[in-house]
Scaffold this active site. Structure first.
Site, PDB file in Angstrom:
ATOM      1  N   ASP A 165      50.628  52.596  36.966  1.00  0.00           N
ATOM      2  CA  ASP A 165      51.696  52.059  38.189  1.00  0.00           C
ATOM      3  C   ASP A 165      50.926  52.135  39.325  1.00  0.00           C
ATOM      4  O   ASP A 165      49.858  52.611  39.613  1.00  0.00           O
ATOM      5  CB  ASP A 165      52.676  53.593  38.240  1.00  0.00           C
ATOM      6  CG  ASP A 165      52.150  54.930  38.282  1.00  0.00           C
ATOM      7  OD1 ASP A 165      51.255  55.257  37.485  1.00  0.00           O
ATOM      8  OD2 ASP A 165      52.443  55.461  39.222  1.00  0.00           O
ATOM      9  N   ASP A 166      51.384  51.357  40.478  1.00  0.00           N
ATOM     10  CA  ASP A 166      50.944  51.151  41.777  1.00  0.00           C
ATOM     11  C   ASP A 166      49.484  50.845  41.728  1.00  0.00           C
ATOM     12  O   ASP A 166      48.386  51.476  42.381  1.00  0.00           O
ATOM     13  CB  ASP A 166      51.072  52.627  42.411  1.00  0.00           C
ATOM     14  CG  ASP A 166      52.495  53.232  42.462  1.00  0.00           C
ATOM     15  OD1 ASP A 166      53.425  52.628  42.145  1.00  0.00           O
ATOM     16  OD2 ASP A 166      52.745  54.248  42.784  1.00  0.00           O
TER      17      ASP A 166
END
Length: 718
Positions: A360-361
């Site tokens: 993620d991110d």
């Protein structure tokens, strides 16, 4: 952090009153020599002839929930009673109708029937263990939990030989089968994992029987047993329970200063008490998970991780470690694959068996030439490259080593229904890999069963695990605490997902009340009541349900139950009601109504003003320290608001001198309330992901206290 070598915890012997051999001898006088002899025969013997700590025992006589005697099966299979002692009818008046009240269980069991034999725990109580916990540490922890049930009620734990006034019998696993005769006719221990059964009966003395499907179920049953106690009495009941969600827990996945080792250890112990069974270690600012992911943990950090593994095992929690290599990994690189395996090997060497990869991110496109050569440069090339890497981990590492399936946080972890990324992942990723998802958005007000079903279909997974970003307060919410019980989650979500993990606040101890509500919800969503869960969570923090400490904690919590993303969590509802009542009264001509409303509001403000002193008495160690910036701000705003009320009353009475004095006090307190007290450290959106520290002004009361001040200023100027 303390620098020390990894050591294996030394096994602790079970307390004397929980050792099976001693229990067997004690039961002899009560249930007959034949039964006790069978119990002794079922107790494993050490080479020197002493007993081990996990022996099973035979069943004994039991009674139904209404006190009706039930004949257990004989150890020989004849069905005849095995000893002279027989169950006795419950005393008259033990039914719910004869009692003024029964306890409210925030963690609602799958079934509970109140009635039968009550146990007075204020006297002497024996605790008989039939064994079955997986480790000596688990046995000792269970013993401590049951002992706490007795001592908190005002009683004393004694040996069975001492002739107790009440008795608690506890068993797990194979011991449950051996002790089935304790249960009423037709009642069995649940077959579901982590289940348990509780009943109360009378065998010479009032007796509570707790039998678990497995070690975790027995521990969860001990918590329910503690909640069945009211004013020193364990209320008679028959309980059958098991969790509806398989994965229930916490994901430490926020930006900002990671939790301390002590806080993590305390949270793991708290999770065991709340039936939360999964802890995903994924703090964004742990460099060895993210920016320095190719490096092995140094000895000191590895030693602490080993301590977490041991603590998690003791409290029946699966510790999952999530590597986050997505910032600079080359998915097709053999060297990066081997670096991942080296880290996993190191973690496995200290007992970590559940592994995850968080993607993620991170940048949304492939970042190295070999990835582009293998998968192209289309919008979905990144997903295909990630799948090739994850599949290798699943096929070449986890399966050969007999480890549970990999957990992945995909780069596209939000949204319901199909998308190009989800469709590519569904086509290319091993379906055994479990997938985490946050809902419609990164932070989601509501998650429905239909949304979860559509998402699981889009990812083509039957292992969807929700990463729930509540009550996390990193980023733009670092000035806030979120203390309200979880809401907005479909009661039947368990039918569509494997589980749910809550991303908590940067403040570990302040997060505990919300985590307790997640425990109640994930165990039994259809019966979950956030109001009851909130009340129970505050009682756990305070250690009481009445008095100044309770009233003050209730007033302070009220200031932080709202959540910007949810309309179900109103702004400071208690304070808001008192302010509206005061403002409404001021608009009328009834002086008595004004005085009454003002006094009610001032009483609340007085509690908040004294909170820095009163709340130091809370039972949960660390809670006050976590909340202190907000407690101090609340006290200052309460002083300012109290002066604002005095100012409004003085103006109404035409007392200009009183109004001037009140205004001076108000302005001084309001200035103090604007003090920056929250230290925030985060690497989110910073150059080179380097942590940056800043001081913030804590926000409390959803602006209502500040509005009282503003309204008083306006009234004085007008």
């Amino acid at each position: 952090m303390t620098n020390h070598h990894t050591t294996r915890p030394r096994p602790r012997r079970a307390p004397r009153h929980l050792r099976p051999a001693r229990a067997a001898r004690a039961i002899a006088s009560l249930m007959g020599v034949a039964l006790a002899a069978h119990l002794m025969a079922c107790t494993p013997q050490a080479p020197d002839g002493s007993t081990t700590g996990n022996g099973a025992t035979s069943p004994s006589a039991a009674s139904s929930a209404t006190g009706e005697a039930v004949s257990p099966a004989s150890p020989t299979g004849s069905g005849a009673p095995t000893g002279p002692a027989s169950p006795e009818p419950s005393p008259t008046g033990s039914s719910p109708e004869a009692r003024s009240e029964v306890p409210v269980l925030a963690r609602a069991p799958q079934s509970v029937e109140w009635g039968g034999q009550d146990l007075d725990l204020t006297g002497t109580v024996s605790i008989i263990s039939l064994g079955g916990q997986d480790t000596a540490e688990q046995e000792a922890e269970l013993s401590a939990a049951l002992t706490e049930v007795v001592t908190s009620a005002g009683g004393t734990v004694v040996e069975e030989e001492a002739g107790p006034q009440a008795r608690i019998v506890v068993g797990t696993g194979t011991a449950s089968a051996a002790a089935a005769g304790y249960l009423p006719g037709g009642m069995t221990v649940p077959e579901q994992a982590e289940g348990y059964a509780i009943t109360t009966t009378r065998v010479g003395v009032p007796t509570a029987v707790l039998l678990g499907t497995d070690a975790a179920g027995t521990r969860y049953g001990a918590t329910t047993l503690s909640r069945m106690v009211l004013d020193g009495t364990l209320h008679g009941a028959t309980v059958s329970d098991w969790p509806l969600m398989t994965v229930r827990g916490v994901v430490e996945g926020f930006y900002g200063a990671p939790w301390s080792h002590e806080a993590r250890t305390d949270v793991l112990a708290f999770m065991g008490d709340q039936a939360l069974n999964t802890y995903i270690y994924a703090p964004k600012d742990d460099p060895y998970l993210r920016t320095r992911w190719r490096e092995l943990y140094p000895e000191a950090e590895l030693s602490q991780m080993a301590g977490l593994v041991a603590a998690a095992r003791t409290h029946h929690v699966d510790l999952v470690v999530a590597l986050s290599p997505g910032g600079d990994i080359c998915y097709t690189s053999q060297a990066d694959f081997e670096a991942t395996v080296a880290v996993f090997d190191q973690l496995r060497s200290i007992g970590v068996t559940r592994l995850a990869v968080a993607l993620d991110d991170i940048p949304g496109s492939v970042g190295c030439e070999s990835d582009r050569a293998a998968h192209g440069e289309s919008p979905t090339a990144l997903v295909a490259a990630q799948s090739s890497y994850l599949n290798r981990l699943q096929d070449e590492y986890l399966r050969p080593n007999g480890l549970p399936d990999l957990i992945v946080v995909p780069t596209e972890y939000t949204g319901t229904g199909p998308s190009a990324a989800k469709t590519t992942q569904a086509r290319t990723l091993d379906p055994s890999v479990r997938v985490q998802w946050t809902g419609e958005g990164i932070v989601t007000e509501a998650i429905t069963s239909q949304q979860a079903a559509e998402t699981a279909q889009a990812y083509d997974t039957d292992g969807l695990i929700i990463w729930d970003n509540y009550p996390v307060n990193d980023g733009d919410n670092a000035e806030r605490l979120f203390l309200g019980a979880v809401t907005g989650r479909d009661p039947h979500l368990h039918e569509q997902v494997e589980g749910l993990t809550s991303n908590p606040m940067i403040q570990a101890y302040a997060s505990m009340p919300v985590l307790a509500s997640y425990g109640s919800y994930t165990l039994n969503g259809p019966a979950y009541d956030p109001v009851i869960a909130q009340d129970e969570a505050m009682a756990q923090v305070a250690g009481t349900r009445s008095g100044p400490l309770w009233d003050t904690l209730e007033a302070f919590t009220d200031l932080s139950v709202s959540w910007p993303f949810s309309e179900d969590m109103p702004a400071s509802p208690g304070l808001s009601a008192d302010v509206v009542a005061f403002e409404t009264a001021l608009e009328g001509d009834d002086d008595q109504a004004v005085d009454s409303a003002a006094q009610t509001l001032q009483d609340r403000l007085a509690l908040l003003s004294q909170a820095p002193t009163t709340l130091q008495g809370v039972q949960v160690t660390g809670y006050y320290e976590d909340c202190e910036p907000w407690i101090l701000a609340a006290a200052d705003w309460a002083d300012a608001a109290s002066a604002a009320v005095d100012l409004r009353l003085a103006l109404r009475a035409g007392d200009q001198d009183g109004a001037t004095q009140a205004a001076e006090r108000m302005e001084q307190a309001a200035q103090e309330a604007e003090t920056a007290r929250v230290v925030s450290v985060s690497s989110e959106d910073t150059p080179d992901d380097q942590p940056v520290e800043q001081s913030l002004v804590p926000e409390v009361g959803d602006g209502l206290l500040a509005q009282l001040v503003e309204d008083a200023r306006a009234a004085q100027e007008g």
